[in-house]
Write a protein that holds these residues in place. Structure first.
Motif, PDB file in Angstrom:
ATOM      1  N   TYR A  82     -58.586 -47.714   5.284  1.00  0.00           N
ATOM      2  CA  TYR A  82     -59.008 -49.230   5.608  1.00  0.00           C
ATOM      3  C   TYR A  82     -59.514 -49.453   6.673  1.00  0.00           C
ATOM      4  CZ  TYR A  82     -57.752 -54.216   6.214  1.00  0.00           C
ATOM      5  OH  TYR A  82     -57.749 -55.495   6.367  1.00  0.00           O
ATOM      6  N   LEU A  83     -59.349 -48.580   7.732  1.00  0.00           N
ATOM      7  CA  LEU A  83     -59.843 -48.807   9.157  1.00  0.00           C
ATOM      8  C   LEU A  83     -61.424 -48.461   9.058  1.00  0.00           C
ATOM      9  CD1 LEU A  83     -57.061 -47.525  11.724  1.00  0.00           C
ATOM     10  CD2 LEU A  83     -57.963 -50.017  11.371  1.00  0.00           C
ATOM     11  N   SER A  84     -61.576 -47.700   8.196  1.00  0.00           N
ATOM     12  CA  SER A  84     -62.985 -47.150   8.043  1.00  0.00           C
ATOM     13  C   SER A  84     -63.796 -48.310   7.365  1.00  0.00           C
ATOM     14  CB  SER A  84     -63.118 -46.091   6.993  1.00  0.00           C
ATOM     15  OG  SER A  84     -62.509 -44.635   7.622  1.00  0.00           O
ATOM     16  N   GLY A  85     -63.200 -49.270   6.913  1.00  0.00           N
ATOM     17  CA  GLY A  85     -63.996 -50.292   6.157  1.00  0.00           C
ATOM     18  C   GLY A  85     -64.055 -51.440   7.158  1.00  0.00           C
ATOM     19  N   VAL A  86     -63.013 -51.659   7.782  1.00  0.00           N
ATOM     20  CA  VAL A  86     -62.707 -52.870   8.851  1.00  0.00           C
ATOM     21  C   VAL A  86     -63.685 -52.891  10.103  1.00  0.00           C
ATOM     22  CG1 VAL A  86     -61.278 -54.236  10.130  1.00  0.00           C
ATOM     23  CG2 VAL A  86     -60.775 -53.634   7.872  1.00  0.00           C
ATOM     24  N   LEU A  87     -63.445 -51.438  10.679  1.00  0.00           N
ATOM     25  CA  LEU A  87     -63.703 -51.033  12.000  1.00  0.00           C
ATOM     26  C   LEU A  87     -65.484 -51.225  12.159  1.00  0.00           C
ATOM     27  CD1 LEU A  87     -61.288 -48.926  13.628  1.00  0.00           C
ATOM     28  CD2 LEU A  87     -61.584 -51.453  13.954  1.00  0.00           C
ATOM     29  N   PRO A  88     -66.248 -50.683  11.377  1.00  0.00           N
ATOM     30  CA  PRO A  88     -67.573 -50.559  11.478  1.00  0.00           C
ATOM     31  C   PRO A  88     -68.282 -52.070  11.407  1.00  0.00           C
ATOM     32  CG  PRO A  88     -66.962 -48.938   9.661  1.00  0.00           C
ATOM     33  CD  PRO A  88     -65.790 -49.758  10.311  1.00  0.00           C
ATOM     34  N   GLY A  89     -67.560 -52.964  10.863  1.00  0.00           N
ATOM     35  CA  GLY A  89     -68.193 -54.412  10.992  1.00  0.00           C
ATOM     36  C   GLY A  89     -67.950 -54.965  12.179  1.00  0.00           C
ATOM     37  N   ILE A  90     -66.822 -54.468  12.904  1.00  0.00           N
ATOM     38  CA  ILE A  90     -66.434 -55.032  13.992  1.00  0.00           C
ATOM     39  C   ILE A  90     -67.126 -54.588  15.208  1.00  0.00           C
ATOM     40  CG2 ILE A  90     -64.648 -55.643  15.667  1.00  0.00           C
ATOM     41  CD1 ILE A  90     -62.791 -55.646  13.141  1.00  0.00           C
ATOM     42  N   ILE A  91     -67.071 -53.123  15.134  1.00  0.00           N
ATOM     43  CA  ILE A  91     -67.647 -52.311  16.625  1.00  0.00           C
ATOM     44  C   ILE A  91     -69.065 -52.014  16.510  1.00  0.00           C
ATOM     45  CG2 ILE A  91     -67.198 -50.308  17.834  1.00  0.00           C
ATOM     46  CD1 ILE A  91     -64.299 -50.247  16.811  1.00  0.00           C
ATOM     47  N   LEU A  92     -69.463 -50.999  15.277  1.00  0.00           N
ATOM     48  CA  LEU A  92     -70.710 -50.658  15.012  1.00  0.00           C
ATOM     49  C   LEU A  92     -71.363 -51.118  13.886  1.00  0.00           C
ATOM     50  CD1 LEU A  92     -69.789 -47.024  16.310  1.00  0.00           C
ATOM     51  CD2 LEU A  92     -71.057 -48.620  17.846  1.00  0.00           C
ATOM     52  N   ARG A  93     -72.718 -50.789  13.863  1.00  0.00           N
ATOM     53  CA  ARG A  93     -73.395 -51.011  12.543  1.00  0.00           C
ATOM     54  C   ARG A  93     -72.839 -49.904  11.420  1.00  0.00           C
ATOM     55  NH1 ARG A  93     -79.390 -52.572  12.964  1.00  0.00           N
ATOM     56  NH2 ARG A  93     -78.793 -53.156  10.942  1.00  0.00           N
ATOM     57  N   ARG A  94     -73.141 -50.290  10.319  1.00  0.00           N
ATOM     58  CA  ARG A  94     -72.792 -49.349   9.183  1.00  0.00           C
ATOM     59  C   ARG A  94     -74.079 -48.277   9.028  1.00  0.00           C
ATOM     60  NH1 ARG A  94     -67.944 -50.349   6.454  1.00  0.00           N
ATOM     61  NH2 ARG A  94     -67.530 -52.494   6.748  1.00  0.00           N
ATOM     62  N   ASN A  95     -74.154 -47.329   9.682  1.00  0.00           N
ATOM     63  CA  ASN A  95     -75.022 -46.316   9.227  1.00  0.00           C
ATOM     64  C   ASN A  95     -74.388 -44.732   9.379  1.00  0.00           C
ATOM     65  OD1 ASN A  95     -75.136 -45.766  12.227  1.00  0.00           O
ATOM     66  ND2 ASN A  95     -76.712 -47.215  12.507  1.00  0.00           N
ATOM     67  N   PHE A  96     -75.124 -43.838   9.464  1.00  0.00           N
ATOM     68  CA  PHE A  96     -74.833 -42.468   9.549  1.00  0.00           C
ATOM     69  C   PHE A  96     -74.270 -42.147  10.936  1.00  0.00           C
ATOM     70  CE2 PHE A  96     -75.462 -37.698   9.875  1.00  0.00           C
ATOM     71  CZ  PHE A  96     -74.311 -37.308   9.010  1.00  0.00           C
TER      72      PHE A  96
END
Length: 171
Positions: A82-96
């Protein structure tokens, strides 16, 4: 229809990883947590809703297939996916590169749960021996499994993501 296809592929892949994890495959002297890496990758790529669902299902599968005694796998898998799905939208962009950062974070949470498990089972253990022989190899194997799973999940998700028959976009 396309939505159901990638959910089906994720389900089959989760079941396969849970079964593979219960075999005698070893990495750095420990059994790698393949399913953990997969559900975190699903959470990162397909967002928190799928991460939480597949995290819970993967944790229950691993607990049912290969653990003895009390297992924190469903709680840990659900939380991290769940945190892997939520935190990237808040903290960093979704990239490798941000996924590598989250892999280290989720691996750290994983070894924290391992320490809780050792304490909970009231085993007398040498802390530094557990760190050196269990936790550090577990962290590296988690990161390797998570990076490998990332490319598999990203491939499946981009293959089936798009428009369905009605012309609407799939989230």
């Amino acid at each position: 229809m396309t939505h159901a296809l990638y959910i089906t592929f994720f389900s089959i892949l989760t079941l396969f990883c849970a079964i593979l994890q219960c075999s005698d495959i070893r990495m750095f002297g420990i059994i790698p947590d393949i399913t953990f890496g997969l559900v975190c990758a699903i959470g990162f790529v397909a967002k928190e809703r799928y991460g939480g669902i597949f995290g819970l299902c993967g944790g229950v599968l691993v607990m049912a297939l290969g653990t003895s005694g009390i297992s924190l796998a469903p709680v840990m898998f659900t939380l991290c996916a769940y945190l892997s799905g939520v935190l990237p939208g808040i903290i960093l962009r979704r990239n490798f590169l941000s996924y590598l950062v989250f892999s280290v974070m989720m691996g750290a949470i994983h070894i924290f749960f391992t320490l809780i498990y050792y304490v909970m089972m009231s085993q007398s253990f040498e802390f530094w021996a557990v760190v050196g022989k269990q936790m550090i190899p577990e962290l590296f194997s988690c990161i390797i499994c998570m990076v490998t799973a990332y490319f598999a999940v990203l491939g499946i998700y981009t293959l089936f993501k798009g428009k369905d028959k009605r012309g609407g976009k799939i989230r």
